[in-house]
Design a protein around this motif. Structure first.
Motif, PDB file in Angstrom:
ATOM      1  N   MET A   1       5.090  -5.775  -1.784  1.00 33.42           N
ATOM      2  CA  MET A   1       4.370  -4.620  -1.295  1.00 33.42           C
ATOM      3  C   MET A   1       5.299  -3.790  -0.386  1.00 33.42           C
ATOM      4  O   MET A   1       5.122  -2.417  -0.270  1.00 33.42           O
ATOM      5  CB  MET A   1       3.256  -5.181  -0.957  1.00 33.42           C
ATOM      6  CG  MET A   1       2.437  -3.782  -0.518  1.00 33.42           C
ATOM      7  SD  MET A   1       0.480  -3.839  -0.187  1.00 33.42           S
ATOM      8  CE  MET A   1       0.114  -5.467  -0.784  1.00 33.42           C
ATOM      9  N   ARG A   2       5.846  -4.523   0.474  1.00 33.90           N
ATOM     10  CA  ARG A   2       6.529  -3.761   1.666  1.00 33.90           C
ATOM     11  C   ARG A   2       7.815  -2.772   0.757  1.00 33.90           C
ATOM     12  O   ARG A   2       7.872  -1.775   1.348  1.00 33.90           O
ATOM     13  CB  ARG A   2       7.175  -4.766   2.615  1.00 33.90           C
ATOM     14  CG  ARG A   2       6.180  -5.413   3.327  1.00 33.90           C
ATOM     15  CD  ARG A   2       7.002  -6.434   4.389  1.00 33.90           C
ATOM     16  NE  ARG A   2       5.884  -7.205   5.228  1.00 33.90           N
ATOM     17  CZ  ARG A   2       5.702  -7.125   6.461  1.00 33.90           C
ATOM     18  NH1 ARG A   2       6.444  -6.356   7.096  1.00 33.90           N
ATOM     19  NH2 ARG A   2       4.941  -7.861   6.934  1.00 33.90           N
ATOM     20  N   GLN A   3       8.316  -3.410  -0.191  1.00 27.21           N
ATOM     21  CA  GLN A   3       9.363  -2.404  -0.615  1.00 27.21           C
ATOM     22  C   GLN A   3       8.769  -1.267  -1.277  1.00 27.21           C
ATOM     23  O   GLN A   3       9.458  -0.278  -1.268  1.00 27.21           O
ATOM     24  CB  GLN A   3       9.980  -3.305  -1.834  1.00 27.21           C
ATOM     25  CG  GLN A   3      11.084  -4.501  -1.344  1.00 27.21           C
ATOM     26  CD  GLN A   3      11.698  -4.923  -2.137  1.00 27.21           C
ATOM     27  OE1 GLN A   3      11.290  -5.428  -3.175  1.00 27.21           O
ATOM     28  NE2 GLN A   3      13.182  -5.371  -1.951  1.00 27.21           N
ATOM     29  N   ALA A   9       7.313   5.884   0.861  1.00 21.68           N
ATOM     30  CA  ALA A   9       7.199   6.769   2.146  1.00 21.68           C
ATOM     31  C   ALA A   9       8.417   7.356   2.440  1.00 21.68           C
ATOM     32  O   ALA A   9       8.572   8.482   3.092  1.00 21.68           O
ATOM     33  CB  ALA A   9       6.735   5.733   3.246  1.00 21.68           C
ATOM     34  N   TYR A  10       9.740   6.460   2.116  1.00 26.24           N
ATOM     35  CA  TYR A  10      10.966   7.228   2.590  1.00 26.24           C
ATOM     36  C   TYR A  10      11.067   8.671   1.569  1.00 26.24           C
ATOM     37  O   TYR A  10      11.621   9.437   2.130  1.00 26.24           O
ATOM     38  CB  TYR A  10      11.897   6.253   2.076  1.00 26.24           C
ATOM     39  CG  TYR A  10      13.447   6.677   2.214  1.00 26.24           C
ATOM     40  CD1 TYR A  10      14.171   6.861   3.429  1.00 26.24           C
ATOM     41  CD2 TYR A  10      14.094   7.131   0.927  1.00 26.24           C
ATOM     42  CE1 TYR A  10      15.367   7.447   3.440  1.00 26.24           C
ATOM     43  CE2 TYR A  10      15.369   7.545   0.996  1.00 26.24           C
ATOM     44  CZ  TYR A  10      16.014   7.763   2.228  1.00 26.24           C
ATOM     45  OH  TYR A  10      17.268   8.358   2.398  1.00 26.24           O
ATOM     46  N   TYR A  16       2.556   5.242   6.269  1.00 32.63           N
ATOM     47  CA  TYR A  16       2.274   4.085   5.972  1.00 32.63           C
ATOM     48  C   TYR A  16       0.564   3.957   5.603  1.00 32.63           C
ATOM     49  O   TYR A  16       0.374   3.342   4.316  1.00 32.63           O
ATOM     50  CB  TYR A  16       2.311   3.058   7.096  1.00 32.63           C
ATOM     51  CG  TYR A  16       1.895   1.683   6.781  1.00 32.63           C
ATOM     52  CD1 TYR A  16       2.800   0.846   6.123  1.00 32.63           C
ATOM     53  CD2 TYR A  16       0.613   1.322   7.287  1.00 32.63           C
ATOM     54  CE1 TYR A  16       2.343  -0.544   5.954  1.00 32.63           C
ATOM     55  CE2 TYR A  16       0.300  -0.060   6.943  1.00 32.63           C
ATOM     56  CZ  TYR A  16       0.976  -0.913   6.459  1.00 32.63           C
ATOM     57  OH  TYR A  16       0.633  -2.084   6.099  1.00 32.63           O
ATOM     58  N   ASP A  17      -0.287   4.851   6.080  1.00 28.90           N
ATOM     59  CA  ASP A  17      -1.540   4.742   5.974  1.00 28.90           C
ATOM     60  C   ASP A  17      -1.951   5.499   4.474  1.00 28.90           C
ATOM     61  O   ASP A  17      -2.827   5.050   3.814  1.00 28.90           O
ATOM     62  CB  ASP A  17      -2.434   5.358   7.195  1.00 28.90           C
ATOM     63  CG  ASP A  17      -2.425   4.496   8.412  1.00 28.90           C
ATOM     64  OD1 ASP A  17      -2.379   3.086   8.279  1.00 28.90           O
ATOM     65  OD2 ASP A  17      -2.768   5.351   9.353  1.00 28.90           O
ATOM     66  N   ARG A  25      -1.560  -0.404  -8.158  1.00 24.51           N
ATOM     67  CA  ARG A  25      -1.257   0.412  -9.714  1.00 24.51           C
ATOM     68  C   ARG A  25      -0.658   1.468  -9.417  1.00 24.51           C
ATOM     69  O   ARG A  25       0.382   1.922  -9.899  1.00 24.51           O
ATOM     70  CB  ARG A  25      -2.234  -0.005 -10.623  1.00 24.51           C
ATOM     71  CG  ARG A  25      -2.013   0.608 -11.918  1.00 24.51           C
ATOM     72  CD  ARG A  25      -1.858  -0.248 -13.065  1.00 24.51           C
ATOM     73  NE  ARG A  25      -1.774   0.437 -14.373  1.00 24.51           N
ATOM     74  CZ  ARG A  25      -0.517   0.492 -14.974  1.00 24.51           C
ATOM     75  NH1 ARG A  25       0.425  -0.284 -14.546  1.00 24.51           N
ATOM     76  NH2 ARG A  25      -0.449   0.816 -16.136  1.00 24.51           N
ATOM     77  N   GLU A  26      -1.559   2.299  -8.516  1.00 22.06           N
ATOM     78  CA  GLU A  26      -1.024   3.731  -8.289  1.00 22.06           C
ATOM     79  C   GLU A  26       0.282   3.501  -7.565  1.00 22.06           C
ATOM     80  O   GLU A  26       1.204   4.623  -7.835  1.00 22.06           O
ATOM     81  CB  GLU A  26      -2.259   4.296  -7.404  1.00 22.06           C
ATOM     82  CG  GLU A  26      -1.499   5.860  -7.075  1.00 22.06           C
ATOM     83  CD  GLU A  26      -2.763   6.683  -6.315  1.00 22.06           C
ATOM     84  OE1 GLU A  26      -2.488   7.769  -6.199  1.00 22.06           O
ATOM     85  OE2 GLU A  26      -3.718   6.081  -6.007  1.00 22.06           O
ATOM     86  N   ARG A  27       0.390   2.567  -6.589  1.00 19.30           N
ATOM     87  CA  ARG A  27       1.826   2.611  -5.917  1.00 19.30           C
ATOM     88  C   ARG A  27       2.802   2.311  -6.863  1.00 19.30           C
ATOM     89  O   ARG A  27       4.046   2.963  -6.830  1.00 19.30           O
ATOM     90  CB  ARG A  27       2.013   1.654  -4.756  1.00 19.30           C
ATOM     91  CG  ARG A  27       1.353   2.044  -3.441  1.00 19.30           C
ATOM     92  CD  ARG A  27       1.448   1.011  -2.315  1.00 19.30           C
ATOM     93  NE  ARG A  27       0.894  -0.162  -2.546  1.00 19.30           N
ATOM     94  CZ  ARG A  27      -0.262  -0.642  -2.301  1.00 19.30           C
ATOM     95  NH1 ARG A  27      -1.075   0.004  -1.998  1.00 19.30           N
ATOM     96  NH2 ARG A  27      -0.546  -1.965  -2.749  1.00 19.30           N
TER      97      ARG A  27
END
Length: 50
Positions: A1-3, A9-10, A16-17, A25-27
């Motif tokens: 998840m961090r990746q 975000a990058y 982050y929020d 799924r959306e991410r």
């Protein structure tokens, strides 16, 4: 998840929020979209170098 969070975000400059408020799924869908954009840009760059 961090990746996923870092990748999104990058590329979109989202906080982050904002990224964490999404469903997993959306991410994943956003990660796929960014990857496609990057692939197209890389392909175009490679074509110009030829």
């Amino acid at each position: 998840m961090r990746q996923e969070v870092a990748y999104i975000a990058y590329h979109f400059h989202w906080s982050y929020d904002q990224v964490m408020a999404m469903e997993h799924r959306e991410r994943q869908q956003w990660v796929a979209e960014v990857a496609q954009i990057n692939q197209r840009l890389n392909d175009q760059t490679n074509q110009l170098r030829k």
